[in-house]
Design a protein around this motif. Sequence first.
Motif, PDB file in Angstrom:
ATOM      1  N   GLY A   1       0.638 -14.221   4.622  1.00 57.22           N
ATOM      2  CA  GLY A   1      -0.790 -14.264   4.899  1.00 57.22           C
ATOM      3  C   GLY A   1      -1.605 -13.224   4.162  1.00 57.22           C
ATOM      4  O   GLY A   1      -2.683 -13.513   3.634  1.00 57.22           O
ATOM      5  N   ASP A   2      -1.100 -12.014   4.114  1.00 52.71           N
ATOM      6  CA  ASP A   2      -1.835 -10.920   3.470  1.00 52.71           C
ATOM      7  C   ASP A   2      -1.705 -11.000   1.954  1.00 52.71           C
ATOM      8  O   ASP A   2      -2.688 -10.856   1.213  1.00 52.71           O
ATOM      9  CB  ASP A   2      -1.312  -9.567   3.959  1.00 52.71           C
ATOM     10  N   ALA A   3      -0.485 -11.236   1.479  1.00 54.72           N
ATOM     11  CA  ALA A   3      -0.233 -11.305   0.037  1.00 54.72           C
ATOM     12  C   ALA A   3      -0.983 -12.463  -0.600  1.00 54.72           C
ATOM     13  O   ALA A   3      -1.436 -12.366  -1.748  1.00 54.72           O
ATOM     14  CB  ALA A   3       1.265 -11.448  -0.228  1.00 54.72           C
ATOM     15  N   ASN A   4      -1.135 -13.575   0.124  1.00 58.84           N
ATOM     16  CA  ASN A   4      -1.883 -14.700  -0.415  1.00 58.84           C
ATOM     17  C   ASN A   4      -3.335 -14.312  -0.714  1.00 58.84           C
ATOM     18  O   ASN A   4      -3.939 -14.811  -1.663  1.00 58.84           O
ATOM     19  CB  ASN A   4      -1.873 -15.867   0.578  1.00 58.84           C
ATOM     20  N   VAL A   5      -3.886 -13.430   0.112  1.00 58.56           N
ATOM     21  CA  VAL A   5      -5.251 -12.946  -0.119  1.00 58.56           C
ATOM     22  C   VAL A   5      -5.311 -12.136  -1.401  1.00 58.56           C
ATOM     23  O   VAL A   5      -6.214 -12.300  -2.222  1.00 58.56           O
ATOM     24  CB  VAL A   5      -5.730 -12.114   1.088  1.00 58.56           C
ATOM     25  N   ALA A   6      -4.326 -11.249  -1.596  1.00 56.07           N
ATOM     26  CA  ALA A   6      -4.291 -10.439  -2.814  1.00 56.07           C
ATOM     27  C   ALA A   6      -4.197 -11.318  -4.052  1.00 56.07           C
ATOM     28  O   ALA A   6      -4.900 -11.098  -5.050  1.00 56.07           O
ATOM     29  CB  ALA A   6      -3.120  -9.462  -2.769  1.00 56.07           C
TER      30      ALA A   6
ATOM     31  N   ASN B   1      -7.103   4.238  -5.208  1.00 55.86           N
ATOM     32  CA  ASN B   1      -7.935   3.447  -6.125  1.00 55.86           C
ATOM     33  C   ASN B   1      -8.453   2.170  -5.463  1.00 55.86           C
ATOM     34  O   ASN B   1      -8.773   1.195  -6.138  1.00 55.86           O
ATOM     35  CB  ASN B   1      -7.133   3.076  -7.373  1.00 55.86           C
ATOM     36  N   ALA B   2      -8.539   2.177  -4.131  1.00 50.79           N
ATOM     37  CA  ALA B   2      -8.891   0.965  -3.390  1.00 50.79           C
ATOM     38  C   ALA B   2     -10.347   0.989  -2.935  1.00 50.79           C
ATOM     39  O   ALA B   2     -10.937   2.054  -2.696  1.00 50.79           O
ATOM     40  CB  ALA B   2      -7.981   0.798  -2.184  1.00 50.79           C
ATOM     41  N   GLN B   3     -10.906  -0.208  -2.814  1.00 52.96           N
ATOM     42  CA  GLN B   3     -12.229  -0.360  -2.200  1.00 52.96           C
ATOM     43  C   GLN B   3     -12.168  -1.208  -0.933  1.00 52.96           C
ATOM     44  O   GLN B   3     -13.130  -1.244  -0.170  1.00 52.96           O
ATOM     45  CB  GLN B   3     -13.195  -1.004  -3.186  1.00 52.96           C
ATOM     46  N   TRP B   4     -11.013  -1.873  -0.703  1.00 48.87           N
ATOM     47  CA  TRP B   4     -10.905  -2.800   0.435  1.00 48.87           C
ATOM     48  C   TRP B   4      -9.443  -2.849   0.867  1.00 48.87           C
ATOM     49  O   TRP B   4      -8.541  -2.959   0.034  1.00 48.87           O
ATOM     50  CB  TRP B   4     -11.370  -4.188   0.009  1.00 48.87           C
ATOM     51  N   LEU B   5      -9.202  -2.785   2.171  1.00 49.92           N
ATOM     52  CA  LEU B   5      -7.870  -2.984   2.754  1.00 49.92           C
ATOM     53  C   LEU B   5      -7.924  -4.191   3.670  1.00 49.92           C
ATOM     54  O   LEU B   5      -8.812  -4.300   4.511  1.00 49.92           O
ATOM     55  CB  LEU B   5      -7.445  -1.752   3.557  1.00 49.92           C
ATOM     56  N   HIS B   6      -6.948  -5.106   3.505  1.00 52.31           N
ATOM     57  CA  HIS B   6      -6.891  -6.280   4.362  1.00 52.31           C
ATOM     58  C   HIS B   6      -5.508  -6.412   4.992  1.00 52.31           C
ATOM     59  O   HIS B   6      -4.489  -6.201   4.332  1.00 52.31           O
ATOM     60  CB  HIS B   6      -7.201  -7.549   3.568  1.00 52.31           C
ATOM     61  N   TRP B   7      -5.484  -6.795   6.267  1.00 45.91           N
ATOM     62  CA  TRP B   7      -4.228  -7.050   6.978  1.00 45.91           C
ATOM     63  C   TRP B   7      -4.451  -8.222   7.934  1.00 45.91           C
ATOM     64  O   TRP B   7      -5.584  -8.623   8.191  1.00 45.91           O
ATOM     65  CB  TRP B   7      -3.772  -5.807   7.757  1.00 45.91           C
ATOM     66  N   THR B   8      -3.364  -8.771   8.431  1.00 44.39           N
ATOM     67  CA  THR B   8      -3.462  -9.850   9.416  1.00 44.39           C
ATOM     68  C   THR B   8      -2.716  -9.463  10.687  1.00 44.39           C
ATOM     69  O   THR B   8      -1.839  -8.588  10.682  1.00 44.39           O
ATOM     70  CB  THR B   8      -2.858 -11.176   8.901  1.00 44.39           C
ATOM     71  N   GLY B   9      -3.046 -10.163  11.777  1.00 40.50           N
ATOM     72  CA  GLY B   9      -2.402  -9.889  13.057  1.00 40.50           C
ATOM     73  C   GLY B   9      -0.938 -10.231  13.088  1.00 40.50           C
ATOM     74  O   GLY B   9      -0.215  -9.834  14.013  1.00 40.50           O
ATOM     75  N   ILE B  10      -0.456 -10.958  12.079  1.00 41.26           N
ATOM     76  CA  ILE B  10       0.973 -11.242  11.995  1.00 41.26           C
ATOM     77  C   ILE B  10       1.765  -9.964  11.738  1.00 41.26           C
ATOM     78  O   ILE B  10       2.855  -9.772  12.287  1.00 41.26           O
ATOM     79  CB  ILE B  10       1.243 -12.271  10.879  1.00 41.26           C
ATOM     80  N   THR B  11       1.210  -9.073  10.924  1.00 44.41           N
ATOM     81  CA  THR B  11       1.950  -7.878  10.502  1.00 44.41           C
ATOM     82  C   THR B  11       2.325  -6.972  11.673  1.00 44.41           C
ATOM     83  O   THR B  11       3.500  -6.627  11.844  1.00 44.41           O
ATOM     84  CB  THR B  11       1.157  -7.125   9.423  1.00 44.41           C
ATOM     85  N   PRO B  12       1.390  -6.551  12.534  1.00 43.73           N
ATOM     86  CA  PRO B  12       1.791  -5.701  13.661  1.00 43.73           C
ATOM     87  C   PRO B  12       2.551  -6.444  14.746  1.00 43.73           C
ATOM     88  O   PRO B  12       3.130  -5.808  15.642  1.00 43.73           O
ATOM     89  CB  PRO B  12       0.455  -5.172  14.196  1.00 43.73           C
ATOM     90  N   ALA B  13       2.595  -7.779  14.671  1.00 42.93           N
ATOM     91  CA  ALA B  13       3.341  -8.547  15.670  1.00 42.93           C
ATOM     92  C   ALA B  13       4.836  -8.533  15.417  1.00 42.93           C
ATOM     93  O   ALA B  13       5.626  -8.831  16.313  1.00 42.93           O
ATOM     94  CB  ALA B  13       2.838  -9.989  15.683  1.00 42.93           C
ATOM     95  N   ILE B  14       5.251  -8.189  14.209  1.00 43.80           N
ATOM     96  CA  ILE B  14       6.650  -8.357  13.821  1.00 43.80           C
ATOM     97  C   ILE B  14       7.558  -7.316  14.470  1.00 43.80           C
ATOM     98  O   ILE B  14       8.649  -7.635  14.947  1.00 43.80           O
ATOM     99  CB  ILE B  14       6.771  -8.320  12.287  1.00 43.80           C
TER     100      ILE B  14
END
Length: 335
Positions: free
Chosen positions: A35-40, A127-140
Amino acid sequence: MKQVVTFGEIMMRLSTPLNYRLTQSASLEVNYGGGDANVAAAVAGMGVPAAHVTCFPPNELGQAAAQSFQRLGVDMQHTVYSGQRLGLYFLEVGASLRPSKVVYDRANSSFANLDPAAFNWDEILKNAQWLHWTGITPAISAATAQATADAIAAARRLGITVSADVNYRRNLWQYGQTAQQVMTELVAGCDVVVCSENDADDLFGIQPAPGADNKFASMGEQLIARFPQIKQVISTRRKTQSASHERIKGMLYDGSYTETPYLDITPVVDRIGGGDAFMGGYIYGSLHYATPAEALSFALAASALKHTIHGDVNLVTAAEVEHVMQGNTTGRLVR
């Protein structure tokens, strides 16, 4: 331009060719996604520098997964290699009135067993301007939840925009902490969230006000009141006609309500990753357009195009998304 950084698990996707059932297929197609990598990968394909942070087993499968995203222009230099296995999921592609089905085989993956201390978030996000994560990640696992919290804390220190797709998956939360406990703390550090009315109820006990004419706006208003850091709540509304036919629109609440017209998608080639394409489109739109409403329109067009592409990742350019955004939805031959 600074990077968009995402964090989460990447799995090997094994899908049936054509519309075969898992019980009849003699071969499976290999793709990689998360989910997160697809966004990247989506924003990288549109020309925005992007990096993904994850954990892979130190073997050929881990290398193949990393290389698949490197080929899409995603910076994978912060990958940690440890553990013993790459998570898998199996996709049976439906058609017409038979829905697609997913079977997961991700227990005890390298990502689930990662060491949060292995990630230097101040260095990763420099070197980032945006961080994105999904609720799947902390669920694991508790470890992945801690790593997510560390990433958000670093982003807040560095003044980086943080977004999350809350993406509540009830069956994933198996390690002793509830989604309600963990997600409440994490979402408090976000500027933009993808959240439906059902997820807001399940995770935060937020329900639209009784008799509300616009349930999404009522939910969004309460979510921003509960979490003052949040500036924008977005989501899609989906009217599934069949496994091969979808109608979707985008919704936004940021103190006022905005929605797009529905887009009609038929035939659907592959709906997996449609939400990730929406988020990737919204990030791109937020960085390139003057208003959230324009970003929302771009995001919806990006998601609609993803439904026409095999695999998890939205392999489209910004120009192709803008073509649809401008109302060109006939699919007329381009030459």
